[in-house]
Motif scaffolding. Structure first.
Motif, PDB file in Angstrom:
ATOM      1  N   ASN A  40     -20.095 -22.998 -16.308  1.00  0.00           N
ATOM      2  CA  ASN A  40     -18.970 -23.267 -17.190  1.00  0.00           C
ATOM      3  C   ASN A  40     -19.487 -23.838 -18.505  1.00  0.00           C
ATOM      4  O   ASN A  40     -20.685 -24.100 -18.664  1.00  0.00           O
ATOM      5  N   ASP A  41     -18.574 -24.040 -19.459  1.00  0.00           N
ATOM      6  CA  ASP A  41     -18.964 -24.535 -20.784  1.00  0.00           C
ATOM      7  C   ASP A  41     -19.540 -25.944 -20.719  1.00  0.00           C
ATOM      8  O   ASP A  41     -20.400 -26.310 -21.527  1.00  0.00           O
ATOM      9  N   SER A  42     -19.065 -26.755 -19.775  1.00  0.00           N
ATOM     10  CA  SER A  42     -19.568 -28.122 -19.655  1.00  0.00           C
ATOM     11  C   SER A  42     -21.053 -28.119 -19.272  1.00  0.00           C
ATOM     12  O   SER A  42     -21.852 -28.839 -19.884  1.00  0.00           O
ATOM     13  N   GLU A  43     -21.411 -27.314 -18.277  1.00  0.00           N
ATOM     14  CA  GLU A  43     -22.814 -27.227 -17.883  1.00  0.00           C
ATOM     15  C   GLU A  43     -23.658 -26.647 -19.013  1.00  0.00           C
ATOM     16  O   GLU A  43     -24.773 -27.124 -19.280  1.00  0.00           O
ATOM     17  N   ARG A  44     -23.135 -25.631 -19.679  1.00  0.00           N
ATOM     18  CA  ARG A  44     -23.883 -25.017 -20.776  1.00  0.00           C
ATOM     19  C   ARG A  44     -24.110 -26.026 -21.900  1.00  0.00           C
ATOM     20  O   ARG A  44     -25.180 -26.080 -22.497  1.00  0.00           O
ATOM     21  N   SER A  45     -23.108 -26.839 -22.189  1.00  0.00           N
ATOM     22  CA  SER A  45     -23.229 -27.840 -23.241  1.00  0.00           C
ATOM     23  C   SER A  45     -24.285 -28.887 -22.890  1.00  0.00           C
ATOM     24  O   SER A  45     -25.074 -29.307 -23.747  1.00  0.00           O
ATOM     25  N   MET A  46     -24.329 -29.310 -21.625  1.00  0.00           N
ATOM     26  CA  MET A  46     -25.357 -30.276 -21.210  1.00  0.00           C
ATOM     27  C   MET A  46     -26.756 -29.682 -21.347  1.00  0.00           C
ATOM     28  O   MET A  46     -27.688 -30.348 -21.810  1.00  0.00           O
ATOM     29  N   MET A  47     -26.917 -28.422 -20.959  1.00  0.00           N
ATOM     30  CA  MET A  47     -28.225 -27.776 -21.037  1.00  0.00           C
ATOM     31  C   MET A  47     -28.666 -27.596 -22.487  1.00  0.00           C
ATOM     32  O   MET A  47     -29.816 -27.895 -22.844  1.00  0.00           O
ATOM     33  N   VAL A  48     -27.750 -27.135 -23.345  1.00  0.00           N
ATOM     34  CA  VAL A  48     -28.095 -26.921 -24.754  1.00  0.00           C
ATOM     35  C   VAL A  48     -28.431 -28.235 -25.438  1.00  0.00           C
ATOM     36  O   VAL A  48     -29.380 -28.327 -26.216  1.00  0.00           O
ATOM     37  N   ASN A  49     -27.660 -29.282 -25.150  1.00  0.00           N
ATOM     38  CA  ASN A  49     -27.932 -30.570 -25.785  1.00  0.00           C
ATOM     39  C   ASN A  49     -29.205 -31.215 -25.250  1.00  0.00           C
ATOM     40  O   ASN A  49     -29.900 -31.918 -25.983  1.00  0.00           O
ATOM     41  N   THR A 190     -40.190 -21.881 -15.772  1.00  0.00           N
ATOM     42  CA  THR A 190     -40.492 -22.835 -14.709  1.00  0.00           C
ATOM     43  C   THR A 190     -40.472 -24.260 -15.242  1.00  0.00           C
ATOM     44  O   THR A 190     -39.891 -25.170 -14.632  1.00  0.00           O
ATOM     45  N   ALA A 191     -41.110 -24.451 -16.400  1.00  0.00           N
ATOM     46  CA  ALA A 191     -41.111 -25.775 -17.020  1.00  0.00           C
ATOM     47  C   ALA A 191     -39.693 -26.207 -17.383  1.00  0.00           C
ATOM     48  O   ALA A 191     -39.350 -27.396 -17.273  1.00  0.00           O
ATOM     49  N   ALA A 192     -38.863 -25.264 -17.820  1.00  0.00           N
ATOM     50  CA  ALA A 192     -37.481 -25.600 -18.180  1.00  0.00           C
ATOM     51  C   ALA A 192     -36.700 -26.109 -16.974  1.00  0.00           C
ATOM     52  O   ALA A 192     -35.938 -27.079 -17.076  1.00  0.00           O
ATOM     53  N   SER A 193     -36.874 -25.454 -15.820  1.00  0.00           N
ATOM     54  CA  SER A 193     -36.193 -25.924 -14.613  1.00  0.00           C
ATOM     55  C   SER A 193     -36.615 -27.351 -14.269  1.00  0.00           C
ATOM     56  O   SER A 193     -35.778 -28.209 -13.944  1.00  0.00           O
ATOM     57  N   LEU A 194     -37.908 -27.620 -14.353  1.00  0.00           N
ATOM     58  CA  LEU A 194     -38.407 -28.974 -14.082  1.00  0.00           C
ATOM     59  C   LEU A 194     -37.869 -29.974 -15.099  1.00  0.00           C
ATOM     60  O   LEU A 194     -37.563 -31.125 -14.766  1.00  0.00           O
ATOM     61  N   TYR A 195     -37.753 -29.524 -16.349  1.00  0.00           N
ATOM     62  CA  TYR A 195     -37.233 -30.409 -17.397  1.00  0.00           C
ATOM     63  C   TYR A 195     -35.753 -30.716 -17.171  1.00  0.00           C
ATOM     64  O   TYR A 195     -35.330 -31.873 -17.288  1.00  0.00           O
ATOM     65  N   PHE A 196     -34.952 -29.707 -16.854  1.00  0.00           N
ATOM     66  CA  PHE A 196     -33.537 -29.943 -16.581  1.00  0.00           C
ATOM     67  C   PHE A 196     -33.365 -30.877 -15.383  1.00  0.00           C
ATOM     68  O   PHE A 196     -32.492 -31.752 -15.388  1.00  0.00           O
ATOM     69  N   ILE A 197     -34.175 -30.693 -14.360  1.00  0.00           N
ATOM     70  CA  ILE A 197     -34.116 -31.565 -13.184  1.00  0.00           C
ATOM     71  C   ILE A 197     -34.392 -33.004 -13.568  1.00  0.00           C
ATOM     72  O   ILE A 197     -33.759 -33.944 -13.070  1.00  0.00           O
ATOM     73  N   ASN A 198     -35.313 -33.191 -14.496  1.00  0.00           N
ATOM     74  CA  ASN A 198     -35.703 -34.535 -14.927  1.00  0.00           C
ATOM     75  C   ASN A 198     -34.727 -35.144 -15.918  1.00  0.00           C
ATOM     76  O   ASN A 198     -34.553 -36.374 -15.947  1.00  0.00           O
ATOM     77  N   ASN A 199     -34.067 -34.305 -16.718  1.00  0.00           N
ATOM     78  CA  ASN A 199     -33.346 -34.815 -17.886  1.00  0.00           C
ATOM     79  C   ASN A 199     -31.833 -34.838 -17.743  1.00  0.00           C
ATOM     80  O   ASN A 199     -31.163 -35.541 -18.490  1.00  0.00           O
ATOM     81  N   ASP A 202     -26.724 -34.214 -13.115  1.00  0.00           N
ATOM     82  CA  ASP A 202     -25.566 -33.450 -12.664  1.00  0.00           C
ATOM     83  C   ASP A 202     -25.956 -32.733 -11.378  1.00  0.00           C
ATOM     84  O   ASP A 202     -26.946 -31.990 -11.345  1.00  0.00           O
ATOM     85  N   ASP A 203     -25.199 -32.943 -10.332  1.00  0.00           N
ATOM     86  CA  ASP A 203     -25.564 -32.407  -9.020  1.00  0.00           C
ATOM     87  C   ASP A 203     -25.602 -30.882  -9.002  1.00  0.00           C
ATOM     88  O   ASP A 203     -26.486 -30.287  -8.380  1.00  0.00           O
ATOM     89  N   ASN A 204     -24.651 -30.233  -9.669  1.00  0.00           N
ATOM     90  CA  ASN A 204     -24.623 -28.771  -9.664  1.00  0.00           C
ATOM     91  C   ASN A 204     -25.820 -28.181 -10.406  1.00  0.00           C
ATOM     92  O   ASN A 204     -26.447 -27.217  -9.935  1.00  0.00           O
ATOM     93  N   ILE A 205     -26.128 -28.753 -11.566  1.00  0.00           N
ATOM     94  CA  ILE A 205     -27.287 -28.270 -12.326  1.00  0.00           C
ATOM     95  C   ILE A 205     -28.571 -28.530 -11.554  1.00  0.00           C
ATOM     96  O   ILE A 205     -29.470 -27.678 -11.509  1.00  0.00           O
ATOM     97  N   TYR A 206     -28.660 -29.686 -10.909  1.00  0.00           N
ATOM     98  CA  TYR A 206     -29.852 -30.012 -10.130  1.00  0.00           C
ATOM     99  C   TYR A 206     -30.060 -28.992  -9.011  1.00  0.00           C
ATOM    100  O   TYR A 206     -31.166 -28.459  -8.840  1.00  0.00           O
ATOM    101  N   ALA A 207     -29.002 -28.687  -8.274  1.00  0.00           N
ATOM    102  CA  ALA A 207     -29.138 -27.732  -7.164  1.00  0.00           C
ATOM    103  C   ALA A 207     -29.483 -26.340  -7.676  1.00  0.00           C
ATOM    104  O   ALA A 207     -30.331 -25.645  -7.093  1.00  0.00           O
TER     105      ALA A 207
END
Length: 381
Positions: A40-49, A190-199, A202-207
């Motif tokens: 959704n837009d909320s998850e996309r906004s968190m990732m972009v920011n 791969t690095a991006a996934s690790l970065y999102f997990i660290n940064n 959000d439970d949905n993004i983490y999973a």
């Protein structure tokens, strides 16, 4: 004693460090290829920011890498940037689109819509990674150019280097170059996934990113091993002892470089183990979020080794497939001793700059990004 040869090697090490840091920071580009996976837009906004707070590091490192190469090895700069300009123009165009996208994506009066700028970010993520990989692969597999310094005396065409008529497009069509491009792309993802997990908290993004990590890391490992196999079985040029521009072809050249430079082989093993440790632990251990740092150190070590075996041990870091005598080494393509010595004094401030970057990064990431934070702030990317 600090002589000319030491200064040339010293600057190759500095350029290698910048190149290695750039490859790690491409997690921003990798993340940009994944924002379309947001539910959704909320998850996309968190990732972009999350990426928007770091994109300038990648852009600045790319510019610094090019500037350091120009200052220390100007013959490479004039040969590659002046000859393979279609390749470099595509790379630079993709990064310009990235800068414009982060600047205007959420600004008032955006008549194109966010999805347009998201598409630009995706374009930069794919083409920026693949084409940078292609450019680096030419350090090993060569390029179609000739160096003719006597042309400087020709008033009508004072051009040192001449390139194939395709001006870099032929490099993109080379399957070995493209293989490294795919390696860089999935390394960045791969690095991006690790970065999102660290940064991002959000439970949905983490999973979702843990699942994405399995997919991206799997493809990365397969293509990386394939590239290493191709590289270590490839022939390369070796500088003939006592000469400046005479080369002989040596089978398994880069394998021999690793054997001769045993310390580089050790760094390679340590780097690979750190990368595998970060990926496996992040997948297996629920709640583990610090894999990006082990992964980053491992990537920097591996890329450093690739630069070292490309430029040291009598190896031309830019072999010419048209004219072996035109191949560029750190000794026949560098600036003057005075220039390198002067710049070396300035380079002593680099550790302080890195310390400042670390401090700013740590300050920005003290708190993980949350949906509530993004919804409440007026400054968004």
């Amino acid at each position: 004693m600090i002589d000319y040869a030491f200064l040339q090697s010293y600057w190759w090490v500095l350029v290698s460090i910048l190149g290695a840091l750039l490859v790690f920071l491409l997690f921003v580009q990798g993340g940009q290829t994944m924002i379309w996976h947001a539910r959704n837009d909320s998850e996309r906004s968190m990732m972009v920011n999350s990426l928007g707070r770091k994109w300038e590091y990648t852009f600045t490192t790319l510019v610094t890498f090019g500037g350091a190469f120009f200052a220390s090895f100007p013959l490479f700069y004039s040969t590659s940037f002046g000859g393979a300009y279609w390749l470099w123009m595509l790379i630079l165009f993709s990064f310009v689109l990235q800068a414009v996208s982060y600047e205007f994506r959420s600004k008032q009066g955006n008549v194109f819509g966010r999805r347009t700028f998201d598409a630009f970010l995706f374009f930069n993520g794919i083409f920026g990674c693949v084409l940078l990989g292609v450019a680096v692969a030419m350090f090993f597999f060569g390029a179609d150019f000739r160096v003719e310094k006597q042309n400087l005396l020709v008033a009508a065409s004072p051009t040192i280097s001449t390139w194939a008529p395709t001006h870099g497009l032929e490099a993109i069509a080379n399957w070995r170059n493209l293989m490294l491009g795919v390696v860089v792309l999935f390394l960045a993802r791969t690095a991006a996934s690790l970065y999102f997990i660290n940064n991002i908290n959000d439970d949905n993004i983490y999973a979702h990113q843990r699942m994405a990590l399995v997919f991206n890391a799997g493809i990365f490992v397969v293509f990386f091993l394939a590239f290493v196999a191709v590289l270590l079985t490839a022939s390369g040029y070796q500088l003939v002892d006592g000469t400046v521009n005479e080369f002989e072809v040596v089978k398994y050249k880069y394998l021999y470089n690793l054997i001769d430079m045993w310390w580089a082989a050790l760094l390679l093993v340590v780097g690979v183990l750190l990368v595998l440790f970060a990926v496996v632990k992040s997948i297996v251990v629920e709640g583990y979020r610090r894999g990006i740092w082990y992964f980053g150190v491992g990537v920097v070590l591996v890329v450093l080794v690739l630069f070292f075996i490309a430029g040291f041990n009598g190896t031309p870091y830019y072999p010419s497939r048209l004219d072996p005598a035109s191949s560029l080494t750190i000794f026949n393509s560098s600036s003057s001793e005075f220039t390198l010595r002067t710049m070396s004094v300035v380079s002593l401030i680099i550790p302080f700059v890195l310390a400042y970057i670390f401090y700013v990064w740590r300050s920005m990431d003290k708190k993980m990004i949350t949906k509530e934070e993004i919804d409440s702030t007026d400054h968004k990317y």
